[in-house]
Design a protein around this motif. Structure first.
Motif, short mmCIF file in Angstrom:
data_model
loop_
_atom_site.label_atom_id
_atom_site.label_comp_id
_atom_site.label_asym_id
_atom_site.label_seq_id
_atom_site.Cartn_x
_atom_site.Cartn_y
_atom_site.Cartn_z
N MET A 158 40.69 28.41 26.73
CA MET A 158 40.04 28.19 28.03
C MET A 158 40.58 29.16 29.08
O MET A 158 39.81 29.72 29.88
CB MET A 158 40.26 26.75 28.47
N GLN B 205 39.08 32.47 28.50
CA GLN B 205 37.70 32.53 28.99
C GLN B 205 37.67 32.75 30.50
O GLN B 205 36.83 33.49 31.01
CB GLN B 205 36.97 31.23 28.65
N MET C 91 34.19 37.42 25.54
CA MET C 91 33.78 36.10 25.98
C MET C 91 33.28 35.25 24.81
O MET C 91 33.63 34.07 24.66
CB MET C 91 32.69 36.22 27.05
N GLN D 171 35.00 31.82 23.21
CA GLN D 171 34.23 30.58 23.05
C GLN D 171 34.30 30.08 21.61
O GLN D 171 34.46 28.87 21.37
CB GLN D 171 32.78 30.82 23.46
N ARG D 172 34.21 30.99 20.66
CA ARG D 172 34.29 30.60 19.25
C ARG D 172 35.68 30.06 18.91
O ARG D 172 35.82 29.11 18.15
CB ARG D 172 33.96 31.80 18.35
N GLU E 265 35.85 26.51 20.06
CA GLU E 265 35.09 25.62 19.18
C GLU E 265 35.83 25.37 17.86
O GLU E 265 35.80 24.26 17.32
CB GLU E 265 33.71 26.22 18.92
#
Length: 246
Positions: free
Chosen positions: A16, A19, A215, A219-220, A223
């Motif tokens: 996070m 990101q 980015m 994000q991956r 997840e």
């Protein structure tokens, strides 16, 4: 199980934070003189004697990429592009800060500011002030020259010289306000040889395509860590069911 969840949770926090750093870089892809933030994730292990209790991931912005970006001519007299690795000294809220942003203007108070609204410092360490009604220009060495419209035949007056500093050999950090600064309130030494290119602006050194890929990767990663926590929960429930069969 607890160790797996704890490790995945700290990795999610690091993802996070990454990101946020990447999003800030992307948002400043068109900001003159912006230096993209460099993010790093390091493993950290908490130990109790000889037993490793938990392993966690720690992510933070470790600095800024000082690579020189493309310079474009603007024709505007107060736009400057700093040559080499020098930085412009500015007066920040808590002390001296540094930037490569050179879209200068004169505020209503008469103080010379850059595009971020921070006063530009002169060689004496104070903000550069421009007399009311005077027109100014910037010389190649950063000297501010002023002309009095009431005396057009008079030679230009030297108001001050922009404080240009050298980061070579000094430790600098990038704060959450996106400005470069010396840790613990230090200041960088002036660079008397530094030069600027008037009528031009240096662009941001953020590569948009590369930043978009970063980015997606962040994000991956988030997840994947979330999936680990779901897997740990499933394993915990399966273990409980097995214990209930006894």
């Amino acid at each position: 199980m607890d160790r797996m969840i704890y490790t995945a949770l700290t990795s999610m926090n690091a993802a996070m934070d990454r990101q946020r750093a990447v999003a800030n870089n992307l948002a400043n892809a068109s900001t003159p003189g912006f230096r993209q933030e460099l993010f790093a994730v390091t493993p950290a292990t908490l130990k109790d004697g000889s037993i490793e209790a938990r392993a966690m991931a720690r992510g933070l912005v470790r600095g800024a990429d000082l690579t020189t970006a493309r310079v474009i001519p603007t024709g505007r007299p107060l736009d400057i592009a700093v040559q080499g690795n020098a930085l412009i000294a500015l007066q920040g809220p808590a002390g001296e800060v540094y930037s490569r942003r050179g879209d200068l203007s004169v505020a209503a108070s008469g103080v010379l500011e850059n595009g971020d609204g921070l006063p530009v410092l002169g060689e004496g360490g104070g903000p550069i002030s421009v007399p009311a009604g005077f027109s100014i220009a910037v010389a190649g060495d950063g000297t501010i020259l002023a002309n009095d419209p009431a005396a057009p035949r008079e030679p230009a007056q030297v108001l001050d010289r922009i404080k240009l500093v050298s980061p070579e050999g000094s430790q600098i950090a990038k704060g959450v306000d996106s400005f470069l600064k010396v840790p613990n309130g230090g200041v960088l030494p002036p660079d008397p040889t530094a030069r600027v290119t008037p009528g031009s602006l240096e662009q941001s050194n953020v590569e948009t395509a590369e930043t978009l890929v970063q980015m997606i990767d962040a994000q991956r990663a988030f997840e994947q860590r979330a999936k680990i926590i779901r897997t740990a929960n499933d394993l915990d429930e399966a273990s409980s069911r097995l214990m209930g069969l006894r």
